[in-house]
Design an enzyme around this catalytic site. Structure first.
Site, PDB file in Angstrom:
ATOM      1  N   SER A 270       0.809  -1.225   0.000  1.00 30.51           N
ATOM      2  CA  SER A 270       0.000   0.000   0.000  1.00 30.51           C
ATOM      3  C   SER A 270       0.840   1.272   0.000  1.00 30.51           C
ATOM      4  O   SER A 270       0.402   2.318  -0.465  1.00 30.51           O
ATOM      5  CB  SER A 270      -0.938   0.007   1.217  1.00 30.51           C
ATOM      6  OG  SER A 270      -0.194  -0.130   2.426  1.00 30.51           O
TER       7      SER A 270
ATOM      8  N   GLY B 126      -1.990  -4.286   1.230  1.00 30.74           N
ATOM      9  CA  GLY B 126      -2.067  -5.509   2.019  1.00 30.74           C
ATOM     10  C   GLY B 126      -1.111  -6.599   1.585  1.00 30.74           C
ATOM     11  O   GLY B 126      -1.045  -7.659   2.221  1.00 30.74           O
TER      12      GLY B 126
ATOM     13  N   ASN C 139       3.910  -5.552   5.715  1.00 31.46           N
ATOM     14  CA  ASN C 139       2.743  -6.327   6.157  1.00 31.46           C
ATOM     15  C   ASN C 139       3.150  -7.656   6.785  1.00 31.46           C
ATOM     16  O   ASN C 139       2.424  -8.178   7.645  1.00 31.46           O
ATOM     17  CB  ASN C 139       1.795  -6.558   4.980  1.00 31.46           C
ATOM     18  CG  ASN C 139       1.073  -5.282   4.585  1.00 31.46           C
ATOM     19  OD1 ASN C 139       0.491  -4.603   5.416  1.00 31.46           O
ATOM     20  ND2 ASN C 139       1.136  -4.933   3.308  1.00 31.46           N
TER      21      ASN C 139
ATOM     22  N   ASP D 279      -4.393   7.337   9.953  1.00 35.66           N
ATOM     23  CA  ASP D 279      -4.059   6.025  10.508  1.00 35.66           C
ATOM     24  C   ASP D 279      -2.650   5.983  11.095  1.00 35.66           C
ATOM     25  O   ASP D 279      -2.265   5.032  11.778  1.00 35.66           O
ATOM     26  CB  ASP D 279      -4.223   4.915   9.461  1.00 35.66           C
ATOM     27  CG  ASP D 279      -3.272   5.030   8.272  1.00 35.66           C
ATOM     28  OD1 ASP D 279      -2.309   5.819   8.330  1.00 35.66           O
ATOM     29  OD2 ASP D 279      -3.495   4.318   7.272  1.00 35.66           O
TER      30      ASP D 279
ATOM     31  N   HIS E 184       0.333   5.402   6.854  1.00 37.53           N
ATOM     32  CA  HIS E 184       0.487   5.674   5.430  1.00 37.53           C
ATOM     33  C   HIS E 184       0.742   7.159   5.170  1.00 37.53           C
ATOM     34  O   HIS E 184       0.174   8.011   5.847  1.00 37.53           O
ATOM     35  CB  HIS E 184      -0.762   5.229   4.664  1.00 37.53           C
ATOM     36  CG  HIS E 184      -1.000   3.761   4.701  1.00 37.53           C
ATOM     37  ND1 HIS E 184      -1.759   3.162   5.688  1.00 37.53           N
ATOM     38  CD2 HIS E 184      -0.568   2.770   3.874  1.00 37.53           C
ATOM     39  CE1 HIS E 184      -1.800   1.857   5.471  1.00 37.53           C
ATOM     40  NE2 HIS E 184      -1.082   1.592   4.380  1.00 37.53           N
TER      41      HIS E 184
END
Length: 221
Positions: free
Chosen positions: A42, A79, A108, A189, A192
């Site tokens: 991502s 992801g 991840n 978040d 990112h």
């Protein structure tokens, strides 16, 4: 005045010029853009950002501003793990004329607590496949969350420099350099990058990408 051997000499010179790859076809090939594959998760894909704000798009813009004719392919999948990147690599490079690649995977794996040795094996296989295809690589490292414990952190963080050395590829130690932990450069978040964060990432990694392209064009020439 006539020179009997002049025509033959000119013909030979033209043939030699073409054989050495200096003819129109070669010049057209030199005019083709360098194709750079951005393989990642991502962070590469541009999670929750406008399409034109994703890292590959902004990177291509920055390179073209510097007079470099480069096409950057966004091969980021939100992801994705190192296993996922490996699984889709053959499809990504099949029939494609890829000159160089940025490999940004592993975040991840760490967030899910997957074994670092598995991530290392997957990245090792990715680098081997790209090397077999003659693709020059910039390996972008990540850092494991510190709450994973010292043993996990040590094993995870160490795999990137170890793999870069093994495969003789360029290493960018931390893909989020200058952006991680900077609230004004991150989405809500906290993980990112926002648009400003992407711009910082591009500016910071740019010298390494230019070095990568230099390698790729030298190998292609």
């Amino acid at each position: 005045m006539r020179f009997p051997g002049l025509k033959a000499l000119c013909t030979f010179g033209l043939a030699l010029w073409l054989v050495n790859g200096n003819g129109p076809a070669a010049m057209a090939a030199e005019g083709d853009p360098v194709t750079l594959l951005a393989l990642g998760d991502s962070l590469t894909a541009g999670y929750d950002l406008p399409q034109d704000a994703a890292f590959p798009v902004r990177l291509e813009e920055a390179l073209r501003t510097r007079g470099l004719d480069v096409k950057v392919i966004n091969a980021g999948v939100s992801g994705d793990t190192t296993a996922g990147g490996l699984a889709r690599l053959d499809w990504l490079i099949s029939g494609q004329d890829i000159d160089a690649a940025i490999v940004e995977l592993g975040a991840n794996d760490a967030l899910r607590g997957l074994p670092p040795e598995d991530a290392k094996k997957n990245l090792d296989a990715i680098l081997s496949k790209l090397k077999d295809q003659g693709v020059n690589v910039l390996l972008a490292g990540m850092m494991a969350p510190r709450n994973m414990g010292p043993d996990y952190v040590k094993a995870f963080d160490a795999m990137y420099p170890a793999l870069a050395e093994k495969h003789d590829v360029l290493l960018y130690p931390f893909f989020l350099e200058g952006v991680a932990m900077q609230e004004d450069l991150l989405l809500p978040d906290g993980m990112h990058p926002n648009e400003r964060g992407v711009d910082v990432m591009v500016e910071t990694i740019l010298p390494k990408v230019e070095a990568l392209l230099k390698r790729a064009t030298a190998a292609g020439g």
